[in-house]
Motif scaffolding. Structure first.
Motif, PDB file in Angstrom:
ATOM      1  N   ALA A   5       0.817  -1.214   0.000  1.00  0.00           N
ATOM      2  CA  ALA A   5       0.000   0.000   0.000  1.00  0.00           C
ATOM      3  C   ALA A   5       0.853   1.267   0.000  1.00  0.00           C
ATOM      4  N   ARG A   6       2.048   1.207   0.563  1.00  0.00           N
ATOM      5  CA  ARG A   6       2.900   2.402   0.631  1.00  0.00           C
ATOM      6  C   ARG A   6       3.675   2.625  -0.645  1.00  0.00           C
ATOM      7  N   ARG A   7       4.185   1.567  -1.222  1.00  0.00           N
ATOM      8  CA  ARG A   7       5.144   1.723  -2.320  1.00  0.00           C
ATOM      9  C   ARG A   7       4.575   1.471  -3.708  1.00  0.00           C
ATOM     10  N   ASP A   8       3.556   0.636  -3.805  1.00  0.00           N
ATOM     11  CA  ASP A   8       3.118   0.177  -5.119  1.00  0.00           C
ATOM     12  C   ASP A   8       1.838   0.826  -5.631  1.00  0.00           C
ATOM     13  N   LEU A   9       1.200   1.645  -4.834  1.00  0.00           N
ATOM     14  CA  LEU A   9      -0.021   2.308  -5.267  1.00  0.00           C
ATOM     15  C   LEU A   9       0.278   3.716  -5.765  1.00  0.00           C
ATOM     16  N   THR A  10      -0.494   4.162  -6.750  1.00  0.00           N
ATOM     17  CA  THR A  10      -0.382   5.546  -7.213  1.00  0.00           C
ATOM     18  C   THR A  10      -0.969   6.450  -6.123  1.00  0.00           C
ATOM     19  N   PRO A  11      -0.698   7.745  -6.177  1.00  0.00           N
ATOM     20  CA  PRO A  11      -1.297   8.633  -5.163  1.00  0.00           C
ATOM     21  C   PRO A  11      -2.829   8.555  -5.124  1.00  0.00           C
ATOM     22  N   ALA A  12      -3.469   8.454  -6.286  1.00  0.00           N
ATOM     23  CA  ALA A  12      -4.930   8.346  -6.310  1.00  0.00           C
ATOM     24  C   ALA A  12      -5.378   7.043  -5.658  1.00  0.00           C
ATOM     25  N   GLU A  13      -4.671   5.955  -5.945  1.00  0.00           N
ATOM     26  CA  GLU A  13      -5.015   4.663  -5.345  1.00  0.00           C
ATOM     27  C   GLU A  13      -4.779   4.671  -3.843  1.00  0.00           C
ATOM     28  N   GLN A  14      -3.723   5.341  -3.395  1.00  0.00           N
ATOM     29  CA  GLN A  14      -3.486   5.443  -1.954  1.00  0.00           C
ATOM     30  C   GLN A  14      -4.626   6.186  -1.271  1.00  0.00           C
ATOM     31  N   GLY A  15      -5.118   7.239  -1.916  1.00  0.00           N
ATOM     32  CA  GLY A  15      -6.245   7.983  -1.354  1.00  0.00           C
ATOM     33  C   GLY A  15      -7.497   7.136  -1.252  1.00  0.00           C
ATOM     34  N   ILE A  16      -7.789   6.382  -2.304  1.00  0.00           N
ATOM     35  CA  ILE A  16      -8.974   5.517  -2.296  1.00  0.00           C
ATOM     36  C   ILE A  16      -8.811   4.416  -1.247  1.00  0.00           C
ATOM     37  N   TYR A  17      -7.622   3.838  -1.176  1.00  0.00           N
ATOM     38  CA  TYR A  17      -7.375   2.781  -0.199  1.00  0.00           C
ATOM     39  C   TYR A  17      -7.586   3.308   1.225  1.00  0.00           C
ATOM     40  N   THR A  18      -7.064   4.476   1.507  1.00  0.00           N
ATOM     41  CA  THR A  18      -7.244   5.084   2.827  1.00  0.00           C
ATOM     42  C   THR A  18      -8.722   5.354   3.095  1.00  0.00           C
ATOM     43  N   ASP A  19      -9.425   5.886   2.090  1.00  0.00           N
ATOM     44  CA  ASP A  19     -10.862   6.136   2.250  1.00  0.00           C
ATOM     45  C   ASP A  19     -11.621   4.843   2.529  1.00  0.00           C
ATOM     46  N   LEU A  20     -11.233   3.765   1.852  1.00  0.00           N
ATOM     47  CA  LEU A  20     -11.904   2.479   2.068  1.00  0.00           C
ATOM     48  C   LEU A  20     -11.676   1.964   3.481  1.00  0.00           C
ATOM     49  N   ARG A  21     -10.468   2.139   3.991  1.00  0.00           N
ATOM     50  CA  ARG A  21     -10.181   1.685   5.362  1.00  0.00           C
ATOM     51  C   ARG A  21     -11.014   2.474   6.377  1.00  0.00           C
ATOM     52  N   VAL A  22     -11.140   3.781   6.153  1.00  0.00           N
ATOM     53  CA  VAL A  22     -11.943   4.614   7.060  1.00  0.00           C
ATOM     54  C   VAL A  22     -13.429   4.286   6.889  1.00  0.00           C
ATOM     55  N   ALA A  23     -13.865   4.123   5.629  1.00  0.00           N
ATOM     56  CA  ALA A  23     -15.268   3.818   5.357  1.00  0.00           C
ATOM     57  C   ALA A  23     -15.657   2.472   5.956  1.00  0.00           C
ATOM     58  N   PHE A  24     -14.713   1.540   5.997  1.00  0.00           N
ATOM     59  CA  PHE A  24     -15.017   0.226   6.563  1.00  0.00           C
ATOM     60  C   PHE A  24     -15.439   0.347   8.023  1.00  0.00           C
ATOM     61  N   ASP A  25     -14.774   1.213   8.774  1.00  0.00           N
ATOM     62  CA  ASP A  25     -15.171   1.421  10.174  1.00  0.00           C
ATOM     63  C   ASP A  25     -16.614   1.913  10.263  1.00  0.00           C
ATOM     64  N   GLU A  26     -16.975   2.817   9.377  1.00  0.00           N
ATOM     65  CA  GLU A  26     -18.349   3.335   9.356  1.00  0.00           C
ATOM     66  C   GLU A  26     -19.326   2.246   8.925  1.00  0.00           C
ATOM     67  N   VAL A  27     -18.929   1.422   7.959  1.00  0.00           N
ATOM     68  CA  VAL A  27     -19.759   0.302   7.520  1.00  0.00           C
ATOM     69  C   VAL A  27     -20.033  -0.639   8.699  1.00  0.00           C
ATOM     70  N   GLN A  28     -18.998  -0.911   9.483  1.00  0.00           N
ATOM     71  CA  GLN A  28     -19.159  -1.792  10.644  1.00  0.00           C
ATOM     72  C   GLN A  28     -20.135  -1.194  11.656  1.00  0.00           C
ATOM     73  N   LEU A  29     -20.026   0.116  11.903  1.00  0.00           N
ATOM     74  CA  LEU A  29     -20.950   0.771  12.842  1.00  0.00           C
ATOM     75  C   LEU A  29     -22.395   0.711  12.343  1.00  0.00           C
ATOM     76  N   LEU A  30     -22.580   1.029  11.067  1.00  0.00           N
ATOM     77  CA  LEU A  30     -23.927   0.985  10.500  1.00  0.00           C
ATOM     78  C   LEU A  30     -24.471  -0.443  10.471  1.00  0.00           C
ATOM     79  N   ARG A  31     -23.591  -1.394  10.239  1.00  0.00           N
ATOM     80  CA  ARG A  31     -23.991  -2.800  10.214  1.00  0.00           C
ATOM     81  C   ARG A  31     -24.459  -3.261  11.600  1.00  0.00           C
ATOM     82  N   GLU A  32     -23.796  -2.774  12.653  1.00  0.00           N
ATOM     83  CA  GLU A  32     -24.212  -3.114  14.013  1.00  0.00           C
ATOM     84  C   GLU A  32     -25.564  -2.486  14.365  1.00  0.00           C
ATOM     85  N   GLU A  33     -25.774  -1.248  13.885  1.00  0.00           N
ATOM     86  CA  GLU A  33     -27.033  -0.548  14.188  1.00  0.00           C
ATOM     87  C   GLU A  33     -28.224  -1.161  13.470  1.00  0.00           C
ATOM     88  N   THR A  34     -28.040  -1.509  12.185  1.00  0.00           N
ATOM     89  CA  THR A  34     -29.172  -1.947  11.372  1.00  0.00           C
ATOM     90  C   THR A  34     -29.206  -3.449  11.122  1.00  0.00           C
TER      91      THR A  34
END
Length: 189
Positions: free
Chosen positions: A53-82
């Motif tokens: 993730a640090r060396r082989d991804l383009t800057p755009a891919e690193q941004g999306i990867y980071t967003d996905l990791r953060v979004a996953f936490d939110e997905v887990q919270l919403l999944r617990e609620e609903t």
């Protein structure tokens, strides 16, 4: 009666020798401290089907990867609620990148996200030269970590099976993140 006392000048040889010895001692101590406390570059090997993730991804891919990791936490919270995995539309309504369509998502490949019943979010890139297509596999256990895969061509066809062997056979690469003492980005020239 006057007395005259002759004082001879001290030899510069002894003073120079002492200064050189003290300087040498300082250099040796500093070198020992650097060697003992310096950061090591312990390169963690990754499998042939993985990319770093640090060396082989383009800057755009690193941004999306980071967003996905953060979004996953939110997905887990919403999944617990609903008690259900949230849809792409509900994540976009929440304003959660990378699911929301905004200027940032457009500059990172204009991914079109969809939920796959097999248990994953698929983001097909509309600009593979900027960023590849992503697959975020949501684990069944609430405490497990997400699995993120990348495919850099325009044929991001999703196999029916989300197993590792099927994804590798379909041309997907698993994004591996190993955080160690040297997490700074490495610039390759």
């Amino acid at each position: 009666m006057s007395r005259t006392q002759v004082v001879r000048p001290a030899g510069a040889g002894h003073e120079t020798l002492y200064v050189l010895l003290v300087s040498l001692l300082i250099v040796i101590v500093a070198a020992c401290v650097v060697l003992m406390r310096g950061e090591r570059e312990d390169e963690q090997p990754i499998a042939s089907h993985q990319i770093d993730a640090r060396r082989d991804l383009t800057p755009a891919e690193q941004g999306i990867y980071t967003d996905l990791r953060v979004a996953f936490d939110e997905v887990q919270l919403l999944r617990e609620e609903t008690a259900a995995v949230p849809s792409v539309a509900s994540l976009a309504e929440e304003g959660l990148p990378p699911f929301v369509v905004d200027a940032g998502s457009q500059s990172r490949g204009s991914h079109q996200w969809q939920w796959l019943e097999a248990g994953a979010y698929l983001g097909r890139s509309q600009a593979p030269q900027v960023a590849g297509s992503f697959l975020l596999i949501v684990p069944h256990e609430h405490s497990a970590q997400p699995d993120v895969w990348l495919r850099r061509d325009s044929a991001a066809v999703m196999p029916d099976d989300l197993g590792q062997a099927a994804l590798i056979a379909a041309g997907w690469q698993q994004v591996a993140s190993h955080y160690d003492a040297g997490v700074t980005r490495e610039h390759r020239h």
